[in-house]
Design a protein around this motif. Structure first.
Motif, PDB file in Angstrom:
ATOM      1  N   PRO A   8      -7.261  -7.365   0.802  1.00 16.75           N
ATOM      2  CA  PRO A   8      -7.173  -6.291   1.800  1.00 16.75           C
ATOM      3  C   PRO A   8      -6.008  -5.360   1.480  1.00 16.75           C
ATOM      4  N   LEU A   9      -6.170  -4.102   1.758  1.00 20.49           N
ATOM      5  CA  LEU A   9      -5.119  -3.132   1.520  1.00 20.49           C
ATOM      6  C   LEU A   9      -4.569  -2.603   2.842  1.00 20.49           C
ATOM      7  N   ALA A  10      -3.357  -2.082   2.801  1.00 21.45           N
ATOM      8  CA  ALA A  10      -2.757  -1.469   3.980  1.00 21.45           C
ATOM      9  C   ALA A  10      -3.554  -0.225   4.371  1.00 21.45           C
ATOM     10  N   PRO A  11      -3.528   0.171   5.628  1.00 20.28           N
ATOM     11  CA  PRO A  11      -4.302   1.348   6.049  1.00 20.28           C
ATOM     12  C   PRO A  11      -3.872   2.629   5.345  1.00 20.28           C
ATOM     13  N   TYR A  12      -2.624   2.687   4.898  1.00 24.17           N
ATOM     14  CA  TYR A  12      -2.106   3.889   4.247  1.00 24.17           C
ATOM     15  C   TYR A  12      -2.200   3.803   2.718  1.00 24.17           C
ATOM     16  N   ALA A  13      -2.845   2.778   2.209  1.00 21.41           N
ATOM     17  CA  ALA A  13      -3.057   2.669   0.762  1.00 21.41           C
ATOM     18  C   ALA A  13      -4.144   3.632   0.314  1.00 21.41           C
ATOM     19  N   SER A  14      -4.115   4.005  -0.956  1.00 26.10           N
ATOM     20  CA  SER A  14      -5.206   4.786  -1.532  1.00 26.10           C
ATOM     21  C   SER A  14      -6.397   3.851  -1.718  1.00 26.10           C
ATOM     22  N   LYS A  15      -7.546   4.277  -1.276  1.00 18.80           N
ATOM     23  CA  LYS A  15      -8.751   3.460  -1.377  1.00 18.80           C
ATOM     24  C   LYS A  15      -9.625   4.007  -2.501  1.00 18.80           C
ATOM     25  N   ASP A 193       1.618  21.076  -2.513  1.00 16.40           N
ATOM     26  CA  ASP A 193       2.625  21.259  -1.465  1.00 16.40           C
ATOM     27  C   ASP A 193       2.913  19.978  -0.691  1.00 16.40           C
ATOM     28  N   THR A 194       2.289  18.868  -1.064  1.00 15.57           N
ATOM     29  CA  THR A 194       2.536  17.605  -0.354  1.00 15.57           C
ATOM     30  C   THR A 194       3.148  16.569  -1.299  1.00 15.57           C
ATOM     31  N   TYR A 195       3.598  15.490  -0.709  1.00 17.61           N
ATOM     32  CA  TYR A 195       4.029  14.347  -1.517  1.00 17.61           C
ATOM     33  C   TYR A 195       2.796  13.679  -2.120  1.00 17.61           C
ATOM     34  N   PRO A 196       2.962  12.926  -3.190  1.00 16.72           N
ATOM     35  CA  PRO A 196       1.819  12.183  -3.742  1.00 16.72           C
ATOM     36  C   PRO A 196       1.561  10.922  -2.925  1.00 16.72           C
ATOM     37  N   SER A 197       0.602  10.149  -3.353  1.00 19.07           N
ATOM     38  CA  SER A 197       0.259   8.899  -2.680  1.00 19.07           C
ATOM     39  C   SER A 197       1.440   7.927  -2.680  1.00 19.07           C
ATOM     40  N   PHE A 198       1.357   6.938  -1.839  1.00 15.58           N
ATOM     41  CA  PHE A 198       2.379   5.888  -1.782  1.00 15.58           C
ATOM     42  C   PHE A 198       2.487   5.209  -3.144  1.00 15.58           C
ATOM     43  N   GLU A 199       1.335   4.956  -3.773  1.00 19.96           N
ATOM     44  CA  GLU A 199       1.333   4.299  -5.081  1.00 19.96           C
ATOM     45  C   GLU A 199       2.103   5.117  -6.115  1.00 19.96           C
ATOM     46  N   ALA A 200       1.893   6.423  -6.113  1.00 21.92           N
ATOM     47  CA  ALA A 200       2.568   7.292  -7.078  1.00 21.92           C
ATOM     48  C   ALA A 200       4.063   7.367  -6.800  1.00 21.92           C
ATOM     49  N   GLN A 201       4.431   7.357  -5.526  1.00 28.89           N
ATOM     50  CA  GLN A 201       5.860   7.372  -5.191  1.00 28.89           C
ATOM     51  C   GLN A 201       6.555   6.119  -5.705  1.00 28.89           C
ATOM     52  N   ILE A 279       8.449   3.425   6.578  1.00 24.68           N
ATOM     53  CA  ILE A 279       7.062   3.211   6.977  1.00 24.68           C
ATOM     54  C   ILE A 279       6.985   2.860   8.461  1.00 24.68           C
ATOM     55  N   GLU A 280       7.884   2.014   8.913  1.00 20.82           N
ATOM     56  CA  GLU A 280       7.895   1.650  10.326  1.00 20.82           C
ATOM     57  C   GLU A 280       8.171   2.869  11.202  1.00 20.82           C
ATOM     58  N   ASP A 281       9.021   3.755  10.731  1.00 23.63           N
ATOM     59  CA  ASP A 281       9.358   4.957  11.496  1.00 23.63           C
ATOM     60  C   ASP A 281       8.169   5.918  11.560  1.00 23.63           C
ATOM     61  N   LEU A 282       7.440   6.078  10.455  1.00 18.24           N
ATOM     62  CA  LEU A 282       6.307   7.018  10.411  1.00 18.24           C
ATOM     63  C   LEU A 282       5.048   6.426  11.030  1.00 18.24           C
ATOM     64  N   ASP A 283       4.829   5.125  10.831  1.00 20.09           N
ATOM     65  CA  ASP A 283       3.625   4.429  11.281  1.00 20.09           C
ATOM     66  C   ASP A 283       2.356   5.129  10.791  1.00 20.09           C
ATOM     67  N   PRO A 284       2.193   5.272   9.461  1.00 18.16           N
ATOM     68  CA  PRO A 284       1.021   5.976   8.927  1.00 18.16           C
ATOM     69  C   PRO A 284      -0.254   5.163   9.082  1.00 18.16           C
ATOM     70  N   ARG A 285      -1.371   5.865   9.251  1.00 22.64           N
ATOM     71  CA  ARG A 285      -2.671   5.208   9.414  1.00 22.64           C
ATOM     72  C   ARG A 285      -3.649   5.546   8.301  1.00 22.64           C
ATOM     73  N   HIS A 286      -3.236   6.405   7.401  1.00 21.95           N
ATOM     74  CA  HIS A 286      -4.126   6.821   6.313  1.00 21.95           C
ATOM     75  C   HIS A 286      -3.263   7.260   5.136  1.00 21.95           C
ATOM     76  N   ALA A 287      -3.816   7.225   3.949  1.00 30.16           N
ATOM     77  CA  ALA A 287      -3.071   7.643   2.755  1.00 30.16           C
ATOM     78  C   ALA A 287      -2.571   9.072   2.873  1.00 30.16           C
ATOM     79  N   ASP A 288      -3.332   9.942   3.521  1.00 32.14           N
ATOM     80  CA  ASP A 288      -2.912  11.337   3.653  1.00 32.14           C
ATOM     81  C   ASP A 288      -1.728  11.497   4.601  1.00 32.14           C
ATOM     82  N   ASP A 289      -1.503  10.533   5.491  1.00 27.70           N
ATOM     83  CA  ASP A 289      -0.308  10.573   6.331  1.00 27.70           C
ATOM     84  C   ASP A 289       0.943  10.439   5.466  1.00 27.70           C
TER      85      ASP A 289
END
Length: 397
Positions: A8-15, A193-201, A279-289
């Motif tokens: 299972p992956l986190a909700p904010y992971a790239s799928k 104009d955005t940050y890259p995915s969590f994986e890329a960061q 991550i706890e501060d942002l509480d992202p629900r999707h990779a685009d968050d």
């Protein structure tokens, strides 16, 4: 055989199953995810194989145990995968971004890049990150239907935005967008104009971890600085002190290895702690968050980053600008400059495949072809070509 997506992956992971796809449509594999296919395509490129004879600090023939761009990329990949696993992200995407990040570096590391920047002024410039994109989307040829590797949007996005947003209010560095990236973005919107995915960061941070620890290791082993020189340096000094204390009777090489291992552990631990807090501060629900966040989600803490800057300053003074390294850098500058000027003035000495890439009589286009050719050279090949073209005794005596 069903397609095996990581879970299972986190909700904010790239799928992988939600990929934005490729520039050129193609039938996906039934046995590998799109990101796994991207990784495999990068591993099979000529550019990736050449990394084994491209160096960062030492020229290829100075010793067999110093890092090359290839070994560095593998170390970045290992660290990126491990951190991606910790945060339940797509490890394959983190891996392919890590493996790709240095493909655009020319021979002789940053020295070669400095010369190409100088020689390409007024002709579209040179940027190793943009050169990576050119390799992945244009210069590498593995398929008859298109130029480049036809990688997924997520892989290209993560590779291009290696250091963060490139345009807009979030842009990290205030410098012009490289021509190659600007041209490609007109065909394939990579959300510059955005940050890259969590994986890329995480892959970008893995690069920092790998080169800071590796350069400390190589510098000590090469004798460019000693244990005593580094004892007061933040991060490295405590690691060396702890290693000596824990293993006083072990040889120097073992003490260095233990210290470098501890240094990597400290860097990774700080990234994990700071990133979890963000991550706890942002509480992202999707990779685009993650992409649209007001700041990078993966990061060193401010206090740790300040210590890292002191370590980098030490390495810059004692390693990157050591007189022995400067002597080799001087030779490398002459080799790259000589080759560039010769190929531009006498393009008929280029290999036929490269000579044929020239587009009319435009000097800018000719310089770009020459730049692409030299950027792809290994240290060894550049030295060989310079000797062959400039040392008459080699050919006639």
């Amino acid at each position: 055989m069903p397609l095996a997506f990581p879970a299972p992956l986190a909700p904010y992971a790239s799928k992988a199953e939600e990929t934005r796809g490729r520039l050129h449509e193609e039938i996906e594999s039934t046995g590998r995810t799109p990101f796994q296919r991207d990784r495999d395509r990068v591993l099979h490129t000529v550019a990736f194989r050449r990394l084994k004879h491209k160096t960062q600090v030492f020229v290829f023939n100075e010793g067999d145990h110093y890092r090359t761009r290839l070994t560095h990329s593998l170390e970045v990949s290992q660290i990126a995968r491990a951190m991606a696993r910790t945060f339940k992200l797509d490890e394959d995407l983190a891996e392919v971004v890590a493996l790709s990040h240095d493909l655009g570096h020319p021979c002789f590391g940053h020295t070669g890049e400095d010369v190409l920047i100088e020689m390409m002024e007024g002709a579209g410039g040179f940027d190793h990150n943009a050169q990576t994109l050119r390799l992945l989307t244009k210069l590498e040829r593995q398929h008859g239907a298109y130029h480049g590797l036809n990688l997924t949007w997520e892989t290209l996005e993560g590779t291009v935005k290696h250091n963060g947003p490139m345009v807009g209010p979030r842009r990290v560095k205030d410098k012009p967008l490289p021509v190659a990236i600007e041209e490609y973005a007109e065909r394939h919107d990579l959300w510059l104009d955005t940050y890259p995915s969590f994986e890329a960061q995480l892959a970008a941070l893995a690069d920092d971890v790998a080169y800071n620890s590796a350069d400390s290791d190589d510098g000590l082993r090469a004798g460019l600085f000693s244990f005593d020189d580094a004892m007061d340096v933040p991060l490295l000094g405590p690691a060396l002190h702890g290693s000596r204390k824990a293993w006083p009777d072990e040889p120097r090489e073992v003490q260095i290895a233990e210290a470098v291992s501890a240094l990597i552990g400290r860097m990774v631990a700080d990234i994990q702690e700071e990133t979890r807090a963000r991550i706890e501060d942002l509480d992202p629900r999707h990779a685009d968050d993650i992409r649209r966040a007001p700041r990078a989600m993966a990061s060193f803490s401010d206090s740790f980053d300040a210590e890292l800057k002191e370590l980098r300053a030490f390495l810059f003074e004692h390693m990157y600008r050591h007189h022995k390294v400067n002597q080799v850098r001087s030779q490398a500058r002459r080799i790259v400059r000589d080759l560039f000027e010769l190929y531009v003035e006498e393009p008929d000495v280029l290999p036929p495949a490269w000579f044929d890439r020239q587009d009319g009589e435009s000097i800018e286009k000719r310089k770009r072809v020459v730049c692409d050719y030299i950027a792809g050279m290994t240290d060894r090949f550049a030295i060989h070509e310079h000797s062959r073209l400039f040392d008459l005794s080699r050919n006639f005596l």
